[in-house]
Design an enzyme around this catalytic site. Sequence first.
Site, mmCIF file in Angstrom:
data_model
loop_
_atom_site.group_PDB
_atom_site.id
_atom_site.type_symbol
_atom_site.label_atom_id
_atom_site.label_comp_id
_atom_site.label_asym_id
_atom_site.label_seq_id
_atom_site.Cartn_x
_atom_site.Cartn_y
_atom_site.Cartn_z
ATOM 1 N N HIS A 200 -9.871 1.835 -0.279
ATOM 2 C CA HIS A 200 -8.416 1.642 -0.266
ATOM 3 C C HIS A 200 -7.970 1.029 -1.589
ATOM 4 O O HIS A 200 -8.276 -0.136 -1.880
ATOM 5 C CB HIS A 200 -8.036 0.732 0.904
ATOM 6 C CG HIS A 200 -6.571 0.670 1.178
ATOM 7 N ND1 HIS A 200 -5.624 1.237 0.366
ATOM 8 C CD2 HIS A 200 -5.875 0.083 2.205
ATOM 9 C CE1 HIS A 200 -4.427 1.019 0.856
ATOM 10 N NE2 HIS A 200 -4.548 0.318 1.974
ATOM 11 N N PHE B 108 1.579 -3.525 3.946
ATOM 12 C CA PHE B 108 1.905 -4.857 4.455
ATOM 13 C C PHE B 108 3.417 -5.081 4.319
ATOM 14 O O PHE B 108 4.057 -4.596 3.388
ATOM 15 C CB PHE B 108 1.167 -5.927 3.656
ATOM 16 C CG PHE B 108 -0.254 -6.174 4.111
ATOM 17 C CD1 PHE B 108 -0.899 -5.289 4.955
ATOM 18 C CD2 PHE B 108 -0.938 -7.296 3.681
ATOM 19 C CE1 PHE B 108 -2.204 -5.523 5.362
ATOM 20 C CE2 PHE B 108 -2.247 -7.543 4.079
ATOM 21 C CZ PHE B 108 -2.871 -6.649 4.931
ATOM 22 N N CYS C 140 0.806 -1.220 0.000
ATOM 23 C CA CYS C 140 0.000 0.000 0.000
ATOM 24 C C CYS C 140 0.837 1.267 0.000
ATOM 25 O O CYS C 140 0.294 2.371 -0.044
ATOM 26 C CB CYS C 140 -0.944 -0.012 1.194
ATOM 27 S SG CYS C 140 -1.923 -1.521 1.277
ATOM 28 N N GLU D 87 -1.714 5.231 13.535
ATOM 29 C CA GLU D 87 -1.351 6.455 12.819
ATOM 30 C C GLU D 87 -1.628 7.688 13.671
ATOM 31 O O GLU D 87 -0.840 8.639 13.677
ATOM 32 C CB GLU D 87 -2.103 6.542 11.486
ATOM 33 C CG GLU D 87 -1.625 7.692 10.627
ATOM 34 C CD GLU D 87 -2.155 7.646 9.206
ATOM 35 O OE1 GLU D 87 -1.639 8.395 8.351
ATOM 36 O OE2 GLU D 87 -3.090 6.858 8.931
ATOM 37 N N HIS E 213 -2.900 7.901 5.892
ATOM 38 C CA HIS E 213 -3.130 6.570 5.314
ATOM 39 C C HIS E 213 -4.557 6.142 5.646
ATOM 40 O O HIS E 213 -5.268 5.644 4.780
ATOM 41 C CB HIS E 213 -2.100 5.587 5.860
ATOM 42 C CG HIS E 213 -2.131 4.257 5.192
ATOM 43 N ND1 HIS E 213 -2.019 4.111 3.822
ATOM 44 C CD2 HIS E 213 -2.254 2.994 5.686
ATOM 45 C CE1 HIS E 213 -2.082 2.833 3.507
ATOM 46 N NE2 HIS E 213 -2.225 2.134 4.613
ATOM 47 N N LYS F 59 -9.611 8.049 1.850
ATOM 48 C CA LYS F 59 -10.103 6.676 1.712
ATOM 49 C C LYS F 59 -11.538 6.541 2.206
ATOM 50 O O LYS F 59 -12.204 5.553 1.875
ATOM 51 C CB LYS F 59 -9.194 5.702 2.466
ATOM 52 C CG LYS F 59 -7.833 5.461 1.817
ATOM 53 C CD LYS F 59 -7.058 4.397 2.575
ATOM 54 C CE LYS F 59 -5.691 4.132 1.959
ATOM 55 N NZ LYS F 59 -4.731 5.231 2.195
#
Length: 420
Positions: A346, A405, A169, A320, A309, A341
Amino acid sequence: MSRRSIPERRVVVTGIGLVSPLGTGTDKAWRAVLRGENGIGPLTRFDVSRYSTRIGGEVRDFDPLAFIDRKEVRKMDLFTRFAVGAAELAVADAGLDPADLRSDRAGTYVGSGIGGLGSIEENHKVLLEKGPERVSPFFLVQTIINEASGQISIRFGAKGPNCANATACSTGSHAIGDSFRIIARGDADIMIAGGAEAPLTPLSLAGFTAIKALSERNDDPARASRPFDAERDGFVMSEGAGVVVLEELGRAERRGARIYAEVVGYGMTSDAFHVAAPAPDGDGAIRVMRRALEDAGLRPEEVQYINAHGTSTELNDKTETLAVKTVFGDQARRVAVSSTKSMTGHLLGAAGGVEAGFTALALFHQIMPPTINYEVPDPECDLDYVPNKARPAEIVHAVSNSFGFGGTNAALVLKRFDRA
């Protein structure tokens, strides 16, 4: 003079191309963001009746034939079609003459987190049902991740750097950050950079549902992606592409280009913690924002906006938030933090490209995108998330975060353009 001795050059964003669940075309997507619209709905590409998640962010208005010759379309996986479409939009938006790109001073850097998974699934089915002789001769070029960047390079005749990355991502942000570095050090003058993803396939959806990562708010898809909200239950998987044109400042000024923003900082780190979960203390996110700010020569109090994010998962949003509070200290509650998002879902490897585009537009238009579906405050997520409505504001510096990830992190720092 050695290239190593040349001072780093300024890099600006002169074109933005977006293909997303909010629509194909930058203006269309940006208007939808400012209105707080939602691009999430029931999945329609395949039978999802046996899945616990049956919603996603499909791109419903993308016509590949608007960008690609019919014979070429069949050679490309959907993620490459999205990438080529977004690149065409970005180059047109930048007002570049085709001759500007037919050079070894122009390059491409477009990655993907998953690549041509749809083509893999389709050809594997053909292999099992009809035999190896029926597998498409285009199978390999449909699936490998660097085909998107390669197709864009071929299309425009760009003979400079031609790269692709696959950093989950963080892909789109890493591609843009690396391209920023390529131009700054003098290895190219123009880079077409970003990310593309087409993950809405049977196997991909099964994999993400198996790890319980996705929202299961199937009866209310418009409210499923809800970053930082206490009732969030997972992210919503989406598709599309986000591509920007980066250009050396002097070159952009000589041709009278419109400049959306300047890229002034870039950081990349690893959590070195877990294959999927973020480090609970926010270590990687903390260090990547600090590195990006240091690279930009900024103090935390000089940042007004963060495009987070913000995935709408329990761990990411909490972590975050903790990272922002650690990096920004007393300033954390004065900096606005929003997640687009909430509207796009996403886009995995394409997310950073789309969100860098939105961040540049926020600086250009001096307005902060909202976090929609923010209804129930979470005590562990207690910052200013620009809830539900876009906010006009003076923005000089903005940060765009991407975490992936494998613990891979990226942060970009963009600045309102100032010729001084």
